[in-house]
Design an enzyme around this catalytic site. Structure first.
Site, PDB file in Angstrom:
ATOM      1  N   THR A 265       0.864  -1.189   0.000  1.00  0.00           N
ATOM      2  CA  THR A 265       0.000   0.000   0.000  1.00  0.00           C
ATOM      3  C   THR A 265       0.898   1.234   0.000  1.00  0.00           C
ATOM      4  O   THR A 265       1.693   1.414   0.921  1.00  0.00           O
ATOM      5  CB  THR A 265      -0.900  -0.008   1.244  1.00  0.00           C
ATOM      6  OG1 THR A 265      -1.630  -1.228   1.238  1.00  0.00           O
ATOM      7  CG2 THR A 265      -1.869   1.168   1.236  1.00  0.00           C
TER       8      THR A 265
ATOM      9  N   CYS B 258      -2.783  -1.855   9.116  1.00  0.00           N
ATOM     10  CA  CYS B 258      -3.255  -1.208   7.881  1.00  0.00           C
ATOM     11  C   CYS B 258      -4.094   0.032   8.122  1.00  0.00           C
ATOM     12  O   CYS B 258      -3.664   1.139   7.812  1.00  0.00           O
ATOM     13  CB  CYS B 258      -4.023  -2.210   7.037  1.00  0.00           C
ATOM     14  SG  CYS B 258      -2.969  -3.505   6.383  1.00  0.00           S
TER      15      CYS B 258
HETATM   16  C1  UDX Z   1      -7.915  -4.277   6.642  1.00  0.00           C
HETATM   17  C2  UDX Z   1      -8.872  -4.307   5.434  1.00  0.00           C
HETATM   18  O1  UDX Z   1     -10.120  -4.900   5.823  1.00  0.00           O
HETATM   19  C3  UDX Z   1      -8.236  -5.101   4.305  1.00  0.00           C
HETATM   20  O2  UDX Z   1      -9.089  -5.092   3.170  1.00  0.00           O
HETATM   21  C4  UDX Z   1      -6.901  -4.456   3.957  1.00  0.00           C
HETATM   22  O3  UDX Z   1      -6.261  -5.193   2.958  1.00  0.00           O
HETATM   23  C5  UDX Z   1      -6.003  -4.388   5.193  1.00  0.00           C
HETATM   24  O4  UDX Z   1      -6.679  -3.713   6.243  1.00  0.00           O
HETATM   25  P1  UDX Z   1      -7.276  -5.998   8.566  1.00  0.00           P
HETATM   26  O5  UDX Z   1      -6.314  -4.982   9.071  1.00  0.00           O
HETATM   27  O6  UDX Z   1      -6.837  -7.427   8.502  1.00  0.00           O
HETATM   28  O7  UDX Z   1      -7.762  -5.617   7.100  1.00  0.00           O
HETATM   29  O8  UDX Z   1      -8.522  -5.953   9.531  1.00  0.00           O
HETATM   30  P2  UDX Z   1     -10.085  -5.646   9.451  1.00  0.00           P
HETATM   31  O9  UDX Z   1     -10.836  -6.907   9.479  1.00  0.00           O
HETATM   32  O10 UDX Z   1     -10.407  -4.672   8.389  1.00  0.00           O
HETATM   33  O11 UDX Z   1     -10.286  -4.948  10.868  1.00  0.00           O
HETATM   34  C6  UDX Z   1      -9.592  -3.746  11.182  1.00  0.00           C
HETATM   35  C7  UDX Z   1      -9.919  -3.279  12.571  1.00  0.00           C
HETATM   36  O12 UDX Z   1     -11.242  -2.774  12.617  1.00  0.00           O
HETATM   37  C8  UDX Z   1      -9.819  -4.339  13.656  1.00  0.00           C
HETATM   38  O13 UDX Z   1      -9.169  -3.778  14.781  1.00  0.00           O
HETATM   39  C9  UDX Z   1     -11.258  -4.659  13.964  1.00  0.00           C
HETATM   40  O14 UDX Z   1     -11.437  -5.105  15.286  1.00  0.00           O
HETATM   41  C10 UDX Z   1     -11.929  -3.310  13.735  1.00  0.00           C
HETATM   42  N1  UDX Z   1     -13.359  -3.374  13.410  1.00  0.00           N
HETATM   43  C11 UDX Z   1     -13.773  -4.019  12.285  1.00  0.00           C
HETATM   44  C12 UDX Z   1     -14.293  -2.747  14.233  1.00  0.00           C
HETATM   45  O15 UDX Z   1     -13.940  -2.151  15.252  1.00  0.00           O
HETATM   46  N2  UDX Z   1     -15.618  -2.801  13.893  1.00  0.00           N
HETATM   47  C13 UDX Z   1     -16.062  -3.439  12.788  1.00  0.00           C
HETATM   48  O16 UDX Z   1     -17.273  -3.427  12.550  1.00  0.00           O
HETATM   49  C14 UDX Z   1     -15.112  -4.069  11.958  1.00  0.00           C
END
Ligand code: UDX
Length: 438
Positions: free
Chosen positions: A121, A265
């Site tokens: 990214t 990310c």
């Molecule tokens: C993210 C993107 O989803 C992905 O497409 C990109 O390639 C990389 O970044 P990731 O970091 O693995 O992926 O986690 P993700 O499932 O998106 O969750 C990110 C954060 O948001 C976590 O801390 C999760 O607990 C939080 N979250 C997610 C919430 O607090 N509420 C939600 O409803 C969803």
């Protein structure tokens, strides 16, 4: 195809193994010899469901190898760059050191017809800058940008069967067609199964990735901002999210209020995106992302304040059980983890924190050795005056009052992810508090 993957972290290790699983000949390259040794021995250097299985099967097939020497990538014709772009120290910009170093390492081994594919990214404008550099050194090689959307915890599945593919290619028609043909061969299986494909220019491909992450972060902060209003009005954020989520234009996913987002990310990507917009003279366009960031960080403070309030206005010498350290379940990743951040803050207030997590203790201990870690939930909650659930692992979601009430010294619980049955805990005599729940 013969493929090299430069960078074997969360993204690259999974990508390398998944490409080999699809039948390609893959070599993974990383400067970290310990990581290479682990991967070469079939051991995943981090927790990711499904990764050990495909590492083992791909290595056994002879299609997957690892090396710390870039020369091992000489026979490959497609070279993926999958190194990290962390937040630069003292700045919100992305640190491009590793991407630049990966390309510089690849340049001497590039052959005519080779394709360099960026997956990291990056700030918009990077691909055209790197393409220029490729042209200078090996005019008959090409560059494409192919952003990655994998989620930790689902990384293998997201790589083998992505929900879409995006190719950012050069503006010259011949160059674009040749790059597309090579990438189509790499992703032949996903494409044959009907995976949507967007072929576009470099800038769009780069922006697709950061825009997707900015949107997801905004969605989470939106519901957390409404949770703040729910907290002062007695409304219930979970029922509210269900109700607005039934509108297909809104959708229920990523509307879970709680302690907020973290990880390697979303936090750094929204900051780098804002910093890039400022460099481009369009800071105001993404100024809202600062608010998204601020709302997100306030949720961590909200949990800390709630602990202090429930313990009678001070946490000093109070026993606090913290369930969860990873930034999300099914991961051992603690980068910018809200859970770990809350544990550290409570420890800093003098609380006697016992923290646990099914997978992330080793990483958390390496970063914060001052915390007290235990492996069993029973040990974490023993004599605790308050239990704080911060990462919604399946085993924590399944907790019932009867599982722990004979162990704790105070029946107080904060459900930082709104995953417990509030009525059940209250009925069992617990002082239960959710996030944005009455
Ligand atoms: C993210 C993107 O989803 C992905 O497409 C990109 O390639 C990389 O970044 P990731 O970091 O693995 O992926 O986690 P993700 O499932 O998106 O969750 C990110 C954060 O948001 C976590 O801390 C999760 O607990 C939080 N979250 C997610 C919430 O607090 N509420 C939600 O409803 C969803």
């Amino acid at each position: 195809m013969k493929i090299s993957v430069v960078g074997c972290g969360y993204l690259g290790a999974v990508h390398a193994a998944a490409m080999a699983d699809l039948g390609h000949d893959v070599v993974g390259i990383d400067v970290d010899q310990a990581k290479i040794d682990a991967l070469a021995a079939g051991r995943a250097p981090f927790f990711e469901p499904g990764l050990p299985e495909i590492l083992t099967s791909a290595s056994a097939s002879g299609r997957l190898s690892f090396s710390s020497d870039i020369v091992a990538a000489s026979e490959a014709t497609v070279h993926f760059i999958a190194v990290g772009t962390p937040q630069k120290p003292g700045s919100y910009s992305a640190d491009m050191t590793y991407v630049d170093a990966a390309l510089e390492a690849l340049l001497p081994i590039l052959k005519p017809g080779d394709l360099v594919v960026g997956k990291s990214t990056v700030p918009v404008g990077t691909a055209s800058r790197l393409a220029e550099r490729v042209r200078e050194v090996q005019p008959a090689a090409r560059l494409a940008w192919n952003p990655e959307f994998l989620r930790e915890g689902f990384a293998v599945q997201d790589t083998i069967a992505p929900d879409r593919l995006v190719y950012g290619v050069a503006s010259e028609a011949d160059d674009a067609a040749a790059s597309k043909a090579q990438l189509d061969e790499v992703y032949a299986k996903a494409l044959s199964e009907g995976t949507p494909l967007v072929v576009t220019d470099y800038a769009t491909a780069e922006l697709v990735k950061v825009s997707a992450n900015a949107f997801l972060a905004t969605k989470i902060s939106f519901i957390n901002a409404i949770a703040e209003i729910a907290e002062v009005t007695g409304a219930n954020i979970t029922e509210l999210a269900d109700a607005i989520g039934f509108d297909a234009r809104i959708g229920r996913r990523f509307l879970n209020a709680g302690v907020g987002f973290g990880g390697g990310c979303l936090p750094k990507d929204i900051r780098a995106f804002g910093a890039r917009a400022e460099e481009l003279g369009r800071g105001e366009s993404l100024a809202f992302l600062k608010e998204v960031d601020a709302i997100n960080l306030r949720r961590r403070q909200r949990v800390v304040d709630l602990v202090v309030e429930m313990l009678g206005q001070h946490a000093f010498e109070k026993r606090v059980a913290v369930l969860g350290l990873a930034f999300k379940p099914d991961s051992d990743d603690i980068r910018d983890s809200p859970a770990l951040d809350v544990a550290v803050q409570l420890n800093g207030l003098g609380a006697l924190v016992s923290a646990t997590d099914p997978e992330a203790i080793a990483n958390a201990r390496a970063k914060h050795p001052q915390l007290h870690f235990v492996t069993a939930v029973e040990d974490a909650v023993r004599d605790a005056e308050i239990v704080v659930l911060l990462t919604e692992w399946t085993q924590y979601r399944a907790l019932r009052p009867a599982d722990i009430e004979s162990l704790v010294s105070g029946k107080r619980i904060i459900d930082g992810r709104n995953v417990l049955d509030a009525a059940e805990w209250k009925a069992a005599g617990w002082d239960y508090r959710g996030m944005g729940r009455p």
